[in-house]
Design a protein around this motif. Sequence first.
Motif, PDB file in Angstrom:
ATOM      1  N   GLU A  98       7.314   4.898  -7.050  1.00 35.64           N
ATOM      2  CA  GLU A  98       6.446   4.397  -8.283  1.00 35.64           C
ATOM      3  C   GLU A  98       5.796   5.418  -9.129  1.00 35.64           C
ATOM      4  OE1 GLU A  98       3.646   0.551  -8.639  1.00 35.64           O
ATOM      5  OE2 GLU A  98       2.414   2.258  -7.855  1.00 35.64           O
ATOM      6  N   TYR A 101       6.211   3.913  -1.514  1.00 34.76           N
ATOM      7  CA  TYR A 101       6.063   2.799  -0.743  1.00 34.76           C
ATOM      8  C   TYR A 101       7.024   2.519   0.130  1.00 34.76           C
ATOM      9  CZ  TYR A 101       2.748   1.719  -4.490  1.00 34.76           C
ATOM     10  OH  TYR A 101       1.655   1.841  -5.513  1.00 34.76           O
ATOM     11  N   GLN A 123       3.122   7.163 -11.316  1.00 30.81           N
ATOM     12  CA  GLN A 123       1.561   6.760 -11.746  1.00 30.81           C
ATOM     13  C   GLN A 123       1.289   7.637 -12.976  1.00 30.81           C
ATOM     14  OE1 GLN A 123      -1.147   8.835  -8.962  1.00 30.81           O
ATOM     15  NE2 GLN A 123       0.665   9.774  -7.833  1.00 30.81           N
ATOM     16  N   TRP A 157       2.379   7.624   0.479  1.00 34.38           N
ATOM     17  CA  TRP A 157       2.278   9.175   0.205  1.00 34.38           C
ATOM     18  C   TRP A 157       1.896   9.068  -1.406  1.00 34.38           C
ATOM     19  CZ3 TRP A 157       4.914  12.325  -2.810  1.00 34.38           C
ATOM     20  CH2 TRP A 157       4.982  13.578  -2.716  1.00 34.38           C
ATOM     21  N   ASN A 158       1.207  10.031  -1.728  1.00 37.54           N
ATOM     22  CA  ASN A 158       1.119  10.448  -3.353  1.00 37.54           C
ATOM     23  C   ASN A 158       1.215  11.777  -3.575  1.00 37.54           C
ATOM     24  OD1 ASN A 158      -0.015   7.524  -3.324  1.00 37.54           O
ATOM     25  ND2 ASN A 158      -2.144   8.005  -3.669  1.00 37.54           N
ATOM     26  N   ARG A 162       0.791  -1.081  -0.019  1.00 37.26           N
ATOM     27  CA  ARG A 162       0.123   0.166   0.016  1.00 37.26           C
ATOM     28  C   ARG A 162       0.856   1.189   0.158  1.00 37.26           C
ATOM     29  NH1 ARG A 162      -4.395  -0.057   4.556  1.00 37.26           N
ATOM     30  NH2 ARG A 162      -4.740   1.776   3.538  1.00 37.26           N
ATOM     31  N   SER A 163       0.283   2.270  -0.692  1.00 39.90           N
ATOM     32  CA  SER A 163       1.415   3.474  -0.977  1.00 39.90           C
ATOM     33  C   SER A 163       1.100   4.147   0.458  1.00 39.90           C
ATOM     34  CB  SER A 163       0.884   4.331  -2.010  1.00 39.90           C
ATOM     35  OG  SER A 163      -0.407   4.673  -1.931  1.00 39.90           O
ATOM     36  N   LYS A 222       4.115   7.566  -6.165  1.00 40.42           N
ATOM     37  CA  LYS A 222       3.575   6.941  -5.023  1.00 40.42           C
ATOM     38  C   LYS A 222       4.682   6.327  -4.129  1.00 40.42           C
ATOM     39  CE  LYS A 222      -0.866   5.464  -6.807  1.00 40.42           C
ATOM     40  NZ  LYS A 222      -1.626   4.069  -6.957  1.00 40.42           N
ATOM     41  N   LYS A 282       2.254  17.732  -0.951  1.00 38.20           N
ATOM     42  CA  LYS A 282       1.823  17.255  -2.170  1.00 38.20           C
ATOM     43  C   LYS A 282       2.955  17.087  -3.283  1.00 38.20           C
ATOM     44  CE  LYS A 282      -2.353  16.870  -1.310  1.00 38.20           C
ATOM     45  NZ  LYS A 282      -3.078  15.451  -1.115  1.00 38.20           N
TER      46      LYS A 282
END
Length: 257
Positions: free
Chosen positions: A112, A21, A114, A5-6, A2-3, A19, A87
């Motif tokens: 990763e 992880y 996105q 932070w985005n 599960r990530s 993202k 952000k």
Amino acid sequence: MRSVWNGSIGFGLVSIPVKLYSASEERGLDLDMLDVHDEAHIKYKRVNEKTGKEVKWKDIVKGYKLDDKYVILEDEDFDNANIKKSKTIDIESFVEDTEVADVLFKKPYFIEPQKESGKSYNLLRNALKKTGKLGVATFVMRQKENLCLIGVYKDVLVLHVIRFSHEIRDAEELNIPKTKVLKKEAEMAESLIEQYTEKFDFKKYKDVYNTQLLKIIKQKSKGKKSKIDKVEDTPTAAKDLMAQLKASLERKNSKAS
């Protein structure tokens, strides 16, 4: 996975949606705290210090004491403290990896790409790999500002959260003796280091402690007592330094042959 932070990585005017992880995890044994008298579980409760009653999570808020009075903070207050850093991970500069002291490193995160950011992600990854540099940036995660380095590990961008300078204690407070080291001793120590130098393979290092602890637990469950190996740790006297260094080199050479 599960990530955690985005957001986006800012690389000059290039924005790369990503993202994060967690790249590491704790692998200890799950031990419970018990009362020695009846082996009942010890529970931690969130208790109101005035009423003595337990408080539910939904009724707990965060506050900062200012002039003997608490200022209650909402989730939006944390976000508004720096919306951009919540952000965006803006790379502010690049440094050589050899310039960063090991004591600064805290925790790694895999990055990763996105959406449609695959090409810009690969561009940054390849450039960092070719130059051997690390990107320096700051960002906010879990209501805390983090200083970080962005590098490459196995063709994946990795973010390393590192410590701010004020988080490192002053090493001058330590009592380090100024004992003089002889030239021959220094040369032999350097030779010993060269003899033990090899390519780093972290897969060969195992968590032996937890394995042994689990073995003791299983033996105790059967009413058996583990055999304890005595370990002697005698400091090497200054007068014996050369002899011990020489013996270390000879042992290493005999193992190699």
